[in-house]
Design a protein around this motif. Structure first.
Motif, PDB file in Angstrom:
ATOM      1  N   TYR A 228       0.671  -1.161  -0.140  1.00 35.80           N
ATOM      2  CA  TYR A 228      -0.144   0.029  -0.033  1.00 35.80           C
ATOM      3  C   TYR A 228       0.732   1.133  -0.091  1.00 35.80           C
ATOM      4  CZ  TYR A 228      -3.695  -3.190   1.153  1.00 35.80           C
ATOM      5  OH  TYR A 228      -4.491  -4.487   1.506  1.00 35.80           O
ATOM      6  N   SER A 229       1.956   1.367   0.644  1.00 38.83           N
ATOM      7  CA  SER A 229       2.546   2.597   0.860  1.00 38.83           C
ATOM      8  C   SER A 229       3.748   2.806  -0.074  1.00 38.83           C
ATOM      9  CB  SER A 229       3.252   2.707   2.325  1.00 38.83           C
ATOM     10  OG  SER A 229       4.471   1.653   2.469  1.00 38.83           O
ATOM     11  N   ALA A 230       4.117   4.235  -0.551  1.00 30.65           N
ATOM     12  CA  ALA A 230       5.025   4.334  -1.130  1.00 30.65           C
ATOM     13  C   ALA A 230       6.327   3.796  -0.664  1.00 30.65           C
ATOM     14  CB  ALA A 230       5.335   6.263  -1.454  1.00 30.65           C
ATOM     15  N   GLU A 231       6.495   3.786   0.617  1.00 30.54           N
ATOM     16  CA  GLU A 231       7.889   3.059   1.160  1.00 30.54           C
ATOM     17  C   GLU A 231       7.658   1.689   0.833  1.00 30.54           C
ATOM     18  OE1 GLU A 231       9.651   2.413   5.896  1.00 30.54           O
ATOM     19  OE2 GLU A 231       7.484   2.900   5.508  1.00 30.54           O
ATOM     20  N   SER A 232       6.707   1.014   0.780  1.00 33.99           N
ATOM     21  CA  SER A 232       6.707  -0.433   0.284  1.00 33.99           C
ATOM     22  C   SER A 232       6.992  -0.644  -1.102  1.00 33.99           C
ATOM     23  CB  SER A 232       5.614  -1.103   0.663  1.00 33.99           C
ATOM     24  OG  SER A 232       4.352  -0.722  -0.131  1.00 33.99           O
ATOM     25  N   TYR A 234       9.150   1.451  -2.688  1.00 30.06           N
ATOM     26  CA  TYR A 234      10.442   1.762  -2.624  1.00 30.06           C
ATOM     27  C   TYR A 234      11.262   0.334  -2.479  1.00 30.06           C
ATOM     28  CZ  TYR A 234      14.794   3.869  -1.470  1.00 30.06           C
ATOM     29  OH  TYR A 234      16.093   4.635  -1.658  1.00 30.06           O
ATOM     30  N   ALA A 235      10.830  -0.305  -1.350  1.00 26.36           N
ATOM     31  CA  ALA A 235      11.550  -1.493  -0.988  1.00 26.36           C
ATOM     32  C   ALA A 235      11.342  -2.677  -2.118  1.00 26.36           C
ATOM     33  CB  ALA A 235      10.923  -2.140   0.360  1.00 26.36           C
ATOM     34  N   ALA A 236      10.166  -2.679  -2.546  1.00 27.77           N
ATOM     35  CA  ALA A 236       9.844  -3.761  -3.755  1.00 27.77           C
ATOM     36  C   ALA A 236      10.779  -3.510  -4.741  1.00 27.77           C
ATOM     37  CB  ALA A 236       8.394  -3.740  -3.902  1.00 27.77           C
ATOM     38  N   THR A 237      10.881  -2.161  -5.112  1.00 24.24           N
ATOM     39  CA  THR A 237      11.752  -1.901  -6.405  1.00 24.24           C
ATOM     40  C   THR A 237      13.023  -2.290  -6.092  1.00 24.24           C
ATOM     41  OG1 THR A 237      10.082  -0.039  -6.964  1.00 24.24           O
ATOM     42  CG2 THR A 237      12.223  -0.089  -8.006  1.00 24.24           C
ATOM     43  N   GLY A 260       7.130   5.470  -4.818  1.00 20.47           N
ATOM     44  CA  GLY A 260       8.183   4.773  -4.254  1.00 20.47           C
ATOM     45  C   GLY A 260       9.038   3.994  -5.292  1.00 20.47           C
ATOM     46  N   VAL A 261       8.453   3.659  -6.480  1.00 23.57           N
ATOM     47  CA  VAL A 261       9.282   3.091  -7.502  1.00 23.57           C
ATOM     48  C   VAL A 261      10.287   4.027  -8.143  1.00 23.57           C
ATOM     49  CG1 VAL A 261       9.235   2.092  -9.826  1.00 23.57           C
ATOM     50  CG2 VAL A 261       7.390   1.361  -8.255  1.00 23.57           C
ATOM     51  N   ILE A 262       9.930   5.312  -8.100  1.00 24.45           N
ATOM     52  CA  ILE A 262      10.723   6.312  -8.866  1.00 24.45           C
ATOM     53  C   ILE A 262      11.743   6.743  -7.943  1.00 24.45           C
ATOM     54  CG2 ILE A 262      10.699   8.576  -9.584  1.00 24.45           C
ATOM     55  CD1 ILE A 262       8.021   8.260 -10.843  1.00 24.45           C
ATOM     56  N   GLY A 263      11.623   6.868  -6.793  1.00 23.10           N
ATOM     57  CA  GLY A 263      12.376   7.074  -5.678  1.00 23.10           C
ATOM     58  C   GLY A 263      13.618   6.083  -5.585  1.00 23.10           C
ATOM     59  N   ALA A 264      13.090   4.936  -5.588  1.00 25.68           N
ATOM     60  CA  ALA A 264      14.173   3.750  -5.590  1.00 25.68           C
ATOM     61  C   ALA A 264      15.014   3.737  -6.770  1.00 25.68           C
ATOM     62  CB  ALA A 264      13.522   2.525  -5.300  1.00 25.68           C
ATOM     63  N   LEU A 265      14.391   3.860  -7.969  1.00 24.03           N
ATOM     64  CA  LEU A 265      15.176   4.035  -9.111  1.00 24.03           C
ATOM     65  C   LEU A 265      16.163   4.882  -9.323  1.00 24.03           C
ATOM     66  CD1 LEU A 265      12.454   3.161 -11.905  1.00 24.03           C
ATOM     67  CD2 LEU A 265      14.252   1.748 -10.825  1.00 24.03           C
ATOM     68  N   ASN A 266      15.983   5.980  -8.729  1.00 23.11           N
ATOM     69  CA  ASN A 266      16.741   7.225  -8.446  1.00 23.11           C
ATOM     70  C   ASN A 266      18.031   7.113  -7.616  1.00 23.11           C
ATOM     71  OD1 ASN A 266      15.426   8.860 -10.375  1.00 23.11           O
ATOM     72  ND2 ASN A 266      14.222   9.947  -8.896  1.00 23.11           N
ATOM     73  N   SER A 267      17.657   6.363  -6.462  1.00 24.18           N
ATOM     74  CA  SER A 267      18.660   5.987  -5.390  1.00 24.18           C
ATOM     75  C   SER A 267      19.605   4.887  -5.945  1.00 24.18           C
ATOM     76  CB  SER A 267      17.784   5.318  -4.126  1.00 24.18           C
ATOM     77  OG  SER A 267      17.593   4.065  -4.402  1.00 24.18           O
ATOM     78  N   LEU A 268      19.295   4.170  -7.078  1.00 22.41           N
ATOM     79  CA  LEU A 268      20.158   3.347  -7.650  1.00 22.41           C
ATOM     80  C   LEU A 268      20.842   3.939  -8.769  1.00 22.41           C
ATOM     81  CD1 LEU A 268      17.636   0.195  -7.737  1.00 22.41           C
ATOM     82  CD2 LEU A 268      19.449   0.440  -6.292  1.00 22.41           C
ATOM     83  N   GLY A 269      20.639   5.004  -8.761  1.00 19.02           N
ATOM     84  CA  GLY A 269      21.454   5.755 -10.044  1.00 19.02           C
ATOM     85  C   GLY A 269      20.714   5.747 -11.364  1.00 19.02           C
TER      86      GLY A 269
END
Length: 341
Positions: A228-232, A234-237, A260-269
């Motif tokens: 449900y959450s953006a945080e989840s 992020y973790a799933a991505t 969360g997906v976009i944030g995670a992708l950014n964190s991965l460069g």
């Protein structure tokens, strides 16, 4: 000797709370914020003692409460899902005009406990709206068959149901055709809820079908459920990309997960959309204004809320319902979060 009647003082003493707390809980008041644990203690004490508040007795005499319940079938979604506030606003707006109050409750399934009893059997409400009903909910089926006014936002396929639901096939097909047309073949998916949640599974099933029409199979390893959450999201991505570093497009179960997906992708460069394209679902108010603006599916929460409330009011007034199963057709919205390879 006449047996002493049970009072709110007795309920308060057994539950270990104040009499005012008992009043707020049993009369469905939202004037004070109370924890679910406190509410359950009060309701349990009232059930044990066989207590019914005077206001409830008056409403039973009147025959109506002028109150409608909105039941959220997964309480966790209430904290983070941006779709629900828009739905709630539309429902409350219709009911207010018609002279009804709205009582918001969350679903809690426990062994041997009917989650509808506290609302319906105690006559706290005149009618019930149920968001995202579960297909296997036998208690809900029994409630529909009892004739109690129930309107669902979603469908369980019951022949007597009254509901409004999204027919997502065309919009998901359009989003897949867009992404595939941009040259993407290595595709992942992050559903917005755990695997047992019907709405999330329905979207995933349609996504698989749409991809199959383009001769693309969705690898089971490229599907990771969020919660449900953006945080989840992020973790799933992060997990998804660790297992599938060659993915070029991700379908997020809804716009909150897409954040969360976009944030995670950014964190991965990784850049969106230069490296990975992202598609959301719902078209929440923020979707057009994040960077990049989100390609998504517009699933009109306001329309669904208004229609559901209007259907319930018709039932409460004993008016005939011409179309008991109303379909909403979401619309694919192309923005800048997808790019050709």
């Amino acid at each position: 000797m006449k047996e002493k009647s049970v009072t709110s003082h007795d309920v308060a003493k057994l539950a270990g709370v104040s009499r005012s707390t008992v009043s707020h809980v049993l009369n469905g008041s939202n004037a004070v914020s109370l924890s679910d644990e406190t509410k359950e203690k009060v309701r349990k004490a009232a059930r044990v003692l066989g207590y019914r508040p005077n206001s409830a007795a008056l409403m039973l005499k009147k025959g109506t409460t002028d109150t409608v319940g909105l039941l959220i079938t997964d309480r966790d979604s209430l904290r983070v899902d941006g779709f629900i506030p828009m739905l709630h606003y539309a429902i409350a707006d219709v009911l207010r005009r018609e002279g009804y109050s709205l009582l918001l409750e969350t679903f809690e399934r426990r062994e041997g406990v009917n989650p509808y009893n506290d609302l319906v059997v105690s006559r706290r409400i005149d009618g019930l709206l149920v968001l995202s009903p579960h297909h296997g909910d036998a208690d809900l089926r029994n409630l529909i068959e009892s004739g109690f006014p129930v309107v669902m936002i979603g469908s369980i396929g019951h022949p007597d149901e009254v509901c409004v639901f999204s027919e997502t096939a065309e919009s998901i097909d359009a989003s897949v055709a867009h992404v595939v047309g941009l040259g993407h073949r290595r595709i992942g998916c992050i559903p917005f809820a755990p695997i047992e949640f019907a709405a999330a599974e329905a979207r995933l099933t349609q996504l698989k079908s749409a991809l199959a029409a383009h001769e693309i199979a969705l690898n089971p390893r490229a599907i990771i459920h969020a919660d449900y959450s953006a945080e989840s999201g992020y973790a799933a991505t992060i997990s998804l990309m660790e297992d599938n570093p060659d993915l070029t497009a991700i379908f997020a179960g809804n716009d909150t997960i897409a954040l969360g997906v976009i944030g995670a992708l950014n964190s991965l460069g990784l850049s969106v959309p230069d490296d990975v394209s992202v598609v959301g679902f719902d078209d929440l108010p923020f979707a057009a204004y994040i960077a990049p603006p989100l390609t998504t599916v517009r699933n009109d929460a306001g329309a669904q809320g208004r229609i559901a409330a209007e259907l319930l009011v018709q039932r409460l007034k004993g008016l005939p319902i011409q179309e008991p199963r109303v379909r909403i057709f979401p619309e694919f919205v192309e923005r800048a979060s997808c790019m050709s390879l």
